[in-house]
Design a protein around this motif. Structure first.
Motif, PDB file in Angstrom:
ATOM      1  N   ASN A   3       2.469  -6.271   2.991  1.00  0.00           N
ATOM      2  CA  ASN A   3       1.303  -5.444   2.654  1.00  0.00           C
ATOM      3  C   ASN A   3       1.409  -4.073   3.320  1.00  0.00           C
ATOM      4  O   ASN A   3       1.113  -3.034   2.708  1.00  0.00           O
ATOM      5  CB  ASN A   3       0.005  -6.134   3.091  1.00  0.00           C
ATOM      6  CG  ASN A   3      -0.373  -7.282   2.179  1.00  0.00           C
ATOM      7  OD1 ASN A   3       0.120  -7.383   1.056  1.00  0.00           O
ATOM      8  ND2 ASN A   3      -1.244  -8.152   2.652  1.00  0.00           N
ATOM      9  N   TRP A   4       1.832  -4.076   4.575  1.00  0.00           N
ATOM     10  CA  TRP A   4       2.018  -2.804   5.297  1.00  0.00           C
ATOM     11  C   TRP A   4       3.110  -1.965   4.629  1.00  0.00           C
ATOM     12  O   TRP A   4       2.941  -0.758   4.417  1.00  0.00           O
ATOM     13  CB  TRP A   4       2.389  -3.099   6.754  1.00  0.00           C
ATOM     14  CG  TRP A   4       2.779  -1.878   7.540  1.00  0.00           C
ATOM     15  CD1 TRP A   4       1.957  -0.987   8.161  1.00  0.00           C
ATOM     16  CD2 TRP A   4       4.121  -1.397   7.760  1.00  0.00           C
ATOM     17  NE1 TRP A   4       2.680   0.013   8.765  1.00  0.00           N
ATOM     18  CE2 TRP A   4       4.014  -0.220   8.534  1.00  0.00           C
ATOM     19  CE3 TRP A   4       5.383  -1.855   7.390  1.00  0.00           C
ATOM     20  CZ2 TRP A   4       5.129   0.510   8.937  1.00  0.00           C
ATOM     21  CZ3 TRP A   4       6.504  -1.123   7.786  1.00  0.00           C
ATOM     22  CH2 TRP A   4       6.376   0.038   8.554  1.00  0.00           C
ATOM     23  N   TYR A   5       4.209  -2.612   4.281  1.00  0.00           N
ATOM     24  CA  TYR A   5       5.335  -1.916   3.668  1.00  0.00           C
ATOM     25  C   TYR A   5       4.957  -1.316   2.320  1.00  0.00           C
ATOM     26  O   TYR A   5       5.328  -0.176   2.009  1.00  0.00           O
ATOM     27  CB  TYR A   5       6.502  -2.891   3.510  1.00  0.00           C
ATOM     28  CG  TYR A   5       7.740  -2.303   2.877  1.00  0.00           C
ATOM     29  CD1 TYR A   5       8.541  -1.404   3.572  1.00  0.00           C
ATOM     30  CD2 TYR A   5       8.131  -2.669   1.582  1.00  0.00           C
ATOM     31  CE1 TYR A   5       9.688  -0.873   3.002  1.00  0.00           C
ATOM     32  CE2 TYR A   5       9.274  -2.145   1.009  1.00  0.00           C
ATOM     33  CZ  TYR A   5      10.049  -1.254   1.716  1.00  0.00           C
ATOM     34  OH  TYR A   5      11.176  -0.733   1.143  1.00  0.00           O
ATOM     35  N   ASP A   6       4.216  -2.047   1.527  1.00  0.00           N
ATOM     36  CA  ASP A   6       3.802  -1.549   0.212  1.00  0.00           C
ATOM     37  C   ASP A   6       2.983  -0.269   0.328  1.00  0.00           C
ATOM     38  O   ASP A   6       3.029   0.598  -0.559  1.00  0.00           O
ATOM     39  CB  ASP A   6       3.002  -2.613  -0.533  1.00  0.00           C
ATOM     40  CG  ASP A   6       3.876  -3.788  -0.985  1.00  0.00           C
ATOM     41  OD1 ASP A   6       5.104  -3.616  -1.098  1.00  0.00           O
ATOM     42  OD2 ASP A   6       3.318  -4.886  -1.212  1.00  0.00           O
ATOM     43  N   LYS A   7       2.260  -0.134   1.432  1.00  0.00           N
ATOM     44  CA  LYS A   7       1.414   1.051   1.621  1.00  0.00           C
ATOM     45  C   LYS A   7       2.148   2.179   2.349  1.00  0.00           C
ATOM     46  O   LYS A   7       1.903   3.359   2.077  1.00  0.00           O
ATOM     47  CB  LYS A   7       0.162   0.671   2.422  1.00  0.00           C
ATOM     48  CG  LYS A   7      -0.750  -0.319   1.727  1.00  0.00           C
ATOM     49  CD  LYS A   7      -1.905  -0.722   2.649  1.00  0.00           C
ATOM     50  CE  LYS A   7      -2.790  -1.781   1.990  1.00  0.00           C
ATOM     51  NZ  LYS A   7      -3.867  -2.231   2.916  1.00  0.00           N
ATOM     52  N   GLU A   8       3.035   1.835   3.267  1.00  0.00           N
ATOM     53  CA  GLU A   8       3.587   2.827   4.179  1.00  0.00           C
ATOM     54  C   GLU A   8       5.061   3.172   3.964  1.00  0.00           C
ATOM     55  O   GLU A   8       5.575   4.079   4.616  1.00  0.00           O
ATOM     56  CB  GLU A   8       3.434   2.326   5.635  1.00  0.00           C
ATOM     57  CG  GLU A   8       2.013   2.026   6.052  1.00  0.00           C
ATOM     58  CD  GLU A   8       1.162   3.278   6.116  1.00  0.00           C
ATOM     59  OE1 GLU A   8       1.724   4.376   6.278  1.00  0.00           O
ATOM     60  OE2 GLU A   8      -0.071   3.162   6.001  1.00  0.00           O
ATOM     61  N   LYS A   9       5.751   2.493   3.086  1.00  0.00           N
ATOM     62  CA  LYS A   9       7.204   2.701   2.957  1.00  0.00           C
ATOM     63  C   LYS A   9       7.534   4.134   2.546  1.00  0.00           C
ATOM     64  O   LYS A   9       6.797   4.788   1.830  1.00  0.00           O
ATOM     65  CB  LYS A   9       7.786   1.726   1.935  1.00  0.00           C
ATOM     66  CG  LYS A   9       7.318   1.948   0.504  1.00  0.00           C
ATOM     67  CD  LYS A   9       7.909   0.894  -0.417  1.00  0.00           C
ATOM     68  CE  LYS A   9       7.366   1.049  -1.834  1.00  0.00           C
ATOM     69  NZ  LYS A   9       7.848  -0.018  -2.725  1.00  0.00           N
ATOM     70  N   ARG A  10       8.681   4.591   3.026  1.00  0.00           N
ATOM     71  CA  ARG A  10       9.184   5.897   2.642  1.00  0.00           C
ATOM     72  C   ARG A  10       9.904   5.803   1.301  1.00  0.00           C
ATOM     73  O   ARG A  10      10.550   4.798   1.013  1.00  0.00           O
ATOM     74  CB  ARG A  10      10.163   6.419   3.699  1.00  0.00           C
ATOM     75  CG  ARG A  10       9.536   6.739   5.035  1.00  0.00           C
ATOM     76  CD  ARG A  10      10.590   7.003   6.089  1.00  0.00           C
ATOM     77  NE  ARG A  10      11.284   5.779   6.465  1.00  0.00           N
ATOM     78  CZ  ARG A  10      12.229   5.713   7.407  1.00  0.00           C
ATOM     79  NH1 ARG A  10      12.598   6.808   8.047  1.00  0.00           N
ATOM     80  NH2 ARG A  10      12.819   4.562   7.699  1.00  0.00           N
ATOM     81  N   GLU A  11       9.794   6.856   0.517  1.00  0.00           N
ATOM     82  CA  GLU A  11      10.536   6.914  -0.739  1.00  0.00           C
ATOM     83  C   GLU A  11      11.922   7.469  -0.434  1.00  0.00           C
ATOM     84  O   GLU A  11      12.078   8.662  -0.183  1.00  0.00           O
ATOM     85  CB  GLU A  11       9.801   7.792  -1.755  1.00  0.00           C
ATOM     86  CG  GLU A  11       8.510   7.185  -2.281  1.00  0.00           C
ATOM     87  CD  GLU A  11       8.724   5.860  -3.009  1.00  0.00           C
ATOM     88  OE1 GLU A  11       9.779   5.705  -3.658  1.00  0.00           O
ATOM     89  OE2 GLU A  11       7.848   4.989  -2.916  1.00  0.00           O
ATOM     90  N   LYS A  71       1.522 -10.007   5.940  1.00  0.00           N
ATOM     91  CA  LYS A  71       1.062  -8.802   6.636  1.00  0.00           C
ATOM     92  C   LYS A  71       2.112  -7.697   6.595  1.00  0.00           C
ATOM     93  O   LYS A  71       1.791  -6.523   6.360  1.00  0.00           O
ATOM     94  CB  LYS A  71       0.717  -9.145   8.094  1.00  0.00           C
ATOM     95  CG  LYS A  71      -0.525 -10.001   8.253  1.00  0.00           C
ATOM     96  CD  LYS A  71      -0.770 -10.321   9.723  1.00  0.00           C
ATOM     97  CE  LYS A  71      -2.013 -11.191   9.895  1.00  0.00           C
ATOM     98  NZ  LYS A  71      -2.240 -11.530  11.328  1.00  0.00           N
ATOM     99  N   GLU A  92      12.862  -6.513   0.044  1.00  0.00           N
ATOM    100  CA  GLU A  92      11.766  -5.676   0.512  1.00  0.00           C
ATOM    101  C   GLU A  92      11.293  -6.113   1.895  1.00  0.00           C
ATOM    102  O   GLU A  92      10.915  -5.279   2.724  1.00  0.00           O
ATOM    103  CB  GLU A  92      10.623  -5.703  -0.496  1.00  0.00           C
ATOM    104  CG  GLU A  92      10.947  -4.962  -1.785  1.00  0.00           C
ATOM    105  CD  GLU A  92       9.858  -5.104  -2.821  1.00  0.00           C
ATOM    106  OE1 GLU A  92       9.315  -4.079  -3.243  1.00  0.00           O
ATOM    107  OE2 GLU A  92       9.561  -6.249  -3.215  1.00  0.00           O
ATOM    108  N   GLN A 148      -0.767   0.435  15.573  1.00  0.00           N
ATOM    109  CA  GLN A 148      -0.537   0.543  14.135  1.00  0.00           C
ATOM    110  C   GLN A 148       0.304  -0.602  13.584  1.00  0.00           C
ATOM    111  O   GLN A 148       0.598  -0.621  12.397  1.00  0.00           O
ATOM    112  CB  GLN A 148       0.161   1.880  13.829  1.00  0.00           C
ATOM    113  CG  GLN A 148      -0.622   3.106  14.257  1.00  0.00           C
ATOM    114  CD  GLN A 148       0.138   4.390  13.991  1.00  0.00           C
ATOM    115  OE1 GLN A 148       1.035   4.440  13.153  1.00  0.00           O
ATOM    116  NE2 GLN A 148      -0.215   5.442  14.717  1.00  0.00           N
TER     117      GLN A 148
END
Length: 490
Positions: free
Chosen positions: A65-73, A62, A245, A267
């Motif tokens: 999956n969240w990190y892959d969508k929401e991570k900052r560049e 979980k 990651e 969230q």
């Protein structure tokens, strides 16, 4: 699925468990609870641990999956990613890049670090480049970032890598911890997992908050018992296939969702695994409490407050009040050949607070004394530095400037003097002394506190000059700009 994950699912990964992987029934008799109590009161109960391998796998999935969508560049993440995309897995570049970012991020917000990091990596893209730089150059680049010993230790570490380690960065968490100055347990774990793929957990401020809330750890988060429990939890839950990651995801969650005062629980991808969230009245959760709160070293000593919800945890001791100091500071200036004022700066010792940085002639004030005595002391100090006699009647009181360090509440008592003695205005530049114009001073290796003193002095000088001329709107506008400069540098 890897063998490691299969072993976890079967409950055989003993190194990732903190207690027996037995499911606890919802309702238990008093006898059952008594049998479950640990013989060692320092051993956490399963309530405070990740004791079910299936639950650990769910948390990993979980969160990633969240990190892959929401991570900052972020620039340091880009460096790591690009070394793999371009099929140039230069371990030295990755490790160096992550090392610099982790040192800069200690006690400093991401938004502040980005600009410094980009400038640093543009100038010193490799550990060899940094090792070849001078400490003066490093201090100048670090100026304004705070906690100045961090930059010095990066420089020392780079020189050690080049001279003692044949230019090769350490390759394991243990070697990072032992061989690089300024690298502690967290930094070694972060560099090792992110740059080297080592399966190691991390515990920083954000992770402490997330883990304390997930497992309802309410004891003092700075205590040794809680610290060791948190490290065990971090090492238990870290994903073995994507450790770097996962650790970044855990920190990102703490920075952006599980925040100190305004947690966005709605969230959060881990809310169904969070004891604190399920304890909150708004969720109407049905969850047990720790079976042995009286003897548990991780349970809170203060009662749970419903109105705080997840913000009940973590509990921290009251902050120690910063040490109060007063420093006499003299802004000594002289006219240059082109008519612009130059300011006298001296270099601080290579050890201690603001090591190696430049400052105005200053004296730590041990006790309250009159302005006459303050002037006398500063005249003696400036005279000693320049080798001339300075008349205390020439000193003007400018005011006080407050600057807050992490552990010191510093008040600079500021005076100014115009040095016009022909001997003092001769070339006096040396390794420990220099004259700089105001623009050059603000770009030099000086602290934010000194910049505040300089800007305040300029502001007061401008105010004084305005009193001798008719007031006008442009003058008032300029006053506002000076005032704004002082505030920005605070």
């Amino acid at each position: 699925m890897s063998k490691l994950r299969s072993a976890m699912q079967k409950g055989k990964r003993s190194t990732l468990t903190m207690a027996e992987t037995t499911k606890t029934p919802r309702k238990r008799t008093k006898e059952a609870v008594k049998k479950e109590e640990p013989t060692n009161p320092c051993t956490p109960t399963t309530y405070h641990t990740f004791h079910e391998p299936a639950s650990v796998l769910q948390i990993q999935k979980k969160l990633l999956n969240w990190y892959d969508k929401e991570k900052r560049e972020l620039p340091w993440r880009t460096v790591v990613k690009m070394t793999f995309i371009l099929h140039k897995p230069d371990v030295n570049i990755r490790t160096y890049a992550v090392w610099v970012s982790e040192i800069m991020l200690q006690q400093t917000q991401v938004a502040t670090v980005i600009e410094y990091y980009n400038r640093w990596m543009k100038r010193w893209p490799t550990v060899q480049d940094l090792a070849a730089a001078s400490l003066e150059e490093v201090n100048k680049m670090w100026a304004g970032l705070g906690y100045y010993s961090r930059g010095r230790r990066l420089h020392e570490g780079a020189q050690k890598v080049v001279t003692e380690m044949e230019g090769q960065m350490p390759r394991t968490v243990d070697s990072l911890l032992k061989q690089l100055p300024g690298v502690g347990r967290y930094t070694a774990g972060a560099i090792g997992s992110i740059a080297l793929g080592e399966v190691s957990g991390v515990v920083d401020g954000n992770v402490i908050r997330v883990l304390c809330r997930l497992r309802a750890i309410g004891a003092d988060s700075t205590s040794s018992a809680v610290t060791e429990a948190l490290w065990t939890l971090a090492n238990t839950v870290v994903d073995p296939e994507r450790p770097g990651e996962f650790n970044q995801a855990l920190m990102e969650l703490g920075a952006r969702v599980c925040t100190p005062k305004a947690a966005l629980c709605g969230q959060c991808p881990l809310k169904t695994h969070c004891h604190s969230y399920r304890k909150s009245p708004s969720t109407q959760g049905d969850i047990e409490d720790c079976p042995t709160p009286a003897s548990c070293t991780l349970c809170p000593t203060e009662p749970w407050l419903d109105d705080l919800g997840v913000h009940n945890f973590p509990r921290k001791p009251a902050k120690k009040a910063p040490r109060v100091e007063q420093t006499l500071t003299c802004v000594a200036r002289r006219p240059s050949e082109d008519g612009e004022d130059e300011y006298l700066l001296t270099q601080r010792p290579n050890k201690g607070l603001l090591a190696g940085m430049w400052e105005f002639p200053s004296l730590l004030l041990d006790e309250e004394n009159s302005k006459v005595k303050q002037k006398g002391a500063l005249c003696a100090e400036v005279g000693r530095i320049l080798g001339v006699e300075v008349n205390k009647d020439l000193l003007s009181y400018v005011g006080e400037v407050v600057h807050i360090f992490s552990h010191i509440h510093q008040t600079y008592i500021v005076y100014s003097v115009s040095v016009e003695d022909e001997h003092a205005t001769e070339e006096t530049q040396s390794e420990k002394l220099q004259w700089l114009t105001r623009p050059a001073l603000l770009e030099a290796a000086v602290s934010t506190g000194l910049k505040k003193v300089c800007l305040h002095h300029c502001y007061i000088s401008y105010r004084s000059s305005c009193h001798s001329t008719p007031s006008s709107r442009p003058q008032r506008k300029h006053e506002t700009l000076f005032h704004k400069d002082v505030q920005i540098s605070a």
